[in-house]
Design an enzyme around this catalytic site. Structure first.
Site, PDB file in Angstrom:
ATOM      1  N   GLY A 161     -42.221  21.767  72.358  1.00  0.00           N
ATOM      2  CA  GLY A 161     -43.105  20.640  71.769  1.00  0.00           C
ATOM      3  C   GLY A 161     -42.376  19.865  70.388  1.00  0.00           C
TER       4      GLY A 161
ATOM      5  CD  GLU B 160     -33.022  21.234  72.455  1.00  0.00           C
ATOM      6  OE1 GLU B 160     -33.219  21.235  71.404  1.00  0.00           O
ATOM      7  OE2 GLU B 160     -33.504  20.866  73.428  1.00  0.00           O
TER       8      GLU B 160
ATOM      9  CB  SER C 162     -29.590  10.290  71.381  1.00  0.00           C
ATOM     10  OG  SER C 162     -29.268   9.872  70.005  1.00  0.00           O
TER      11      SER C 162
ATOM     12  CD  GLU D 135     -26.589   6.641  70.648  1.00  0.00           C
ATOM     13  OE1 GLU D 135     -27.238   7.655  71.122  1.00  0.00           O
ATOM     14  OE2 GLU D 135     -26.262   5.577  71.655  1.00  0.00           O
TER      15      GLU D 135
END
Length: 396
Positions: free
Chosen positions: A130, A247, A379, A381
Site C-alpha cells: 500500500g 523492491e 518510474s 524518470e
C-alpha cells in the site's frame, strides 16, 4: 566477484536439482503448463510456493529461527538460477517474500518477526503493498492516506492504488500520513494492516493485458493496532526506503530474470520452429541479432544481481545502486518483448487461443504486461533522478 562456486555451493545446487526433479509436475514445461485462467493461475502459484516451503526451499537466506534456511546470498542466487533452468512457476506471494518479510526482518520488533515471518515463508499469509496513491505514485512523499492515533489503535482513511494481488492478500503494508503538519517526508508511518479488517474495500483495475493484477484499495475508518507499526511513528519514510531497496534490488531482479529467461527460451524455440521462405525464421541474420541482444541483456540482469549480492556479502550497505538494477531490467525486458513482436510479425498480436497466434499468444500478453515495467516500483524518470543526484552528485 569470483563466479566459480565452492564445494558447499555446488552441493546446494545438486540437492535443489534432485528435489526439483521430484517436485515439478510430470511433463512440466513440455505438456503441462500453468492454467490460463487468472484466478486459477494465482492458486497454482500459491500451491507451488507452499510446496517449496514444505521442501525447505523457502526463505533461502533468511535466519533459521524465523523459518528460513540460513543460506548465503550466493546460494540464493543459485536457487534463482536453478528455478530458471527448469522453468519453475513464479510465486504469488512475491511481495510478502521480497518486500514485507525483508522489511520486517530489518526493522520489525521481535514479536513482529516471530509472528509474521514464518507465515510469510509458508505463504499462509499473502501480502500486498500500500504505497502508491492517485497523485502519489512515483512521488511517494505525497501520500495522503491518513492514520490518526486513538488510544491503542490507528484509524486509517484513504485510498491506495496499484495494490498488486490485493484480491488474494491477507495483509498489506502501507505508508500512511500520521502528521499532516510535518514536512512531507517527516510525517509518515509504516503500518501492517490486516486485509480482513472492517472498512477495507477492493476494486480491480482491468489492465491492457486483460488481467486484474492491480487494484484500487479503499480504507474507511479501518482500525489498526498500534503494535502493527514498523519503526517509530513518523519514521515511515526511513522504513519505506528499505522496502524500496529490496523492491528494486537484486532479490527482485533475480526473480524477474527467471521469468524473462523462460520467456526468451520459448521465443527462441518458437522462432526456430517457424518456417520462412524454405528455411526457418531463426536463420534470418537480423532476427538472430535481435535475439542475441536480448540474450545478452537478460544475462547481464543476472550478473548485475549476483555482483550486487557479492557487494552485500563483502559488507556494503544497500543504497541507491538498486535504482540501476531496476532501471536496467525494466528497459531490457521491454526491449525483449518488443523484439518478440517485431520478429514474429503479423501473427504476433493475435491472442490465444486463436490457432494463428504465435507462440500460443504468450508474447502478446507479455508485451502488454511489460508496458508497466518502467512505471511501477518507481518510474524510470525517478530512477534516473536518484542515480543522478545520489550517486553522481548532480544538482537537483
Amino acid at each position: 566477484m569470483d563466479f566459480s562456486y565452492s564445494p558447499q555451493e555446488e552441493r546446494f545446487r545438486a540437492d535443489l536439482r534432485a528435489w526439483l526433479a521430484d517436485a515439478l509436475p510430470p511433463g512440466w514445461g513440455e505438456t503441462v503448463f500453468e492454467p490460463e485462467d487468472e484466478d486459477e493461475r494465482a492458486m497454482f502459484r500459491l500451491a507451488w510456493e507452499r510446496k517449496l516451503h514444505s521442501g525447505g526451499w523457502s526463505g533461502i537466506n533468511w535466519p533459521v529461527e524465523y523459518g528460513g534456511r540460513g543460506a548465503t546470498l550466493v546460494e540464493r542466487a543459485i536457487f534463482a538460477e536453478e528455478m530458471a533452468r527448469v522453468g519453475a512457476p513464479e510465486g504469488l506471494n512475491i511481495i510478502g517474500h521480497n518486500l514485507a518479510g525483508s522489511t520486517i526482518l530489518r526493522h520489525g520488533t521481535e514479536a513482529q518477526k516471530k509472528y509474521f515471518l514464518p507465515r510469510i515463508l509458508s505463504s499462509e499469509d499473502v501480502w500486498c503493498q500500500g504505497f502508491s496513491e492517485p497523485n502519489a505514485g512515483s512521488d511517494l512523499a505525497s501520500v495522503r492516506t491518513r492514520a490518526e492515533r486513538r488510544g491503542d489503535k490507528f484509524i486509517v482513511n484513504g485510498q491506495k492504488i496499484w495494490t498488486s494481488f490485493a484480491q488474494y492478500s491477507q495483509w498489506c503494508f502501507a505508508l500512511v500520513r500520521t502528521d499532516p503538519d510535518a514536512p512531507k517526508h517527516k510525517g509518515l508511518s509504516f503500518l501492517l494492516i490486516d486485509m480482513k479488517s472492517p472498512g477495507i474495500s477492493i476494486r480491480p483495475l482491468r489492465q491492457i493485458s486483460g488481467e486484474c493484477e492491480f487494484n484500487e484499495t479503499f480504507f474507511d475508518d479501518v482500525e489498526v493496532p498500534v503494535d502493527n507499526i514498523v519503526g517509530d511513528i513518523n519514521d515511515g519514510w526511513r522504513i519505506a526506503m528499505t522496502t524500496l531497496a529490496y523492491e528494486r534490488g537484486p532479490e527482485d531482479a533475480l526473480g524477474r530474470q527467471i521469468r524473462f529467461s523462460q520467456e526468451l527460451e520459448k521465443l527462441v524455440g518458437t522462432v526456430a520452429a517457424t518456417p520462412r521462405g524454405g528455411a526457418k525464421l531463426i536463420d534470418d541474420p537480423i532476427v538472430r541479432q535481435k535475439l542475441a541482444r536480448s540474450i545478452t541483456e537478460v544475462e547481464i540482469m543476472r550478473l548485475n544481481a549476483v555482483r550486487t549480492f557479492s557487494k552485500y556479502l563483502n559488507g556494503d550497505d544497500r543504497g541507491p545502486d538498486a535504482s540501476i538494477i531496476k532501471l536496467y531490467w525494466s528497459h531490457a525486458a521491454q526491449n525483449m518483448y518488443e523484439a518478440a513482436m517485431d520478429i514474429l510479425g503479423p501473427t504476433a498480436p493475435i491472442a490465444a487461443p486463436d490457432p494463428l497466434s504465435a507462440g500460443g499468444g504468450r508474447f502478446q500478453l507479455s508485451y502488454l504486461q511489460s508496458k508497466a515495467f518502467t512505471i511501477y516500483s518507481g518510474s524510470s524518470e525517478i530512477q534516473r533522478n536518484i542515480i543522478g543526484e545520489r550517486m553522481l552528485g548532480l544538482p537537483r
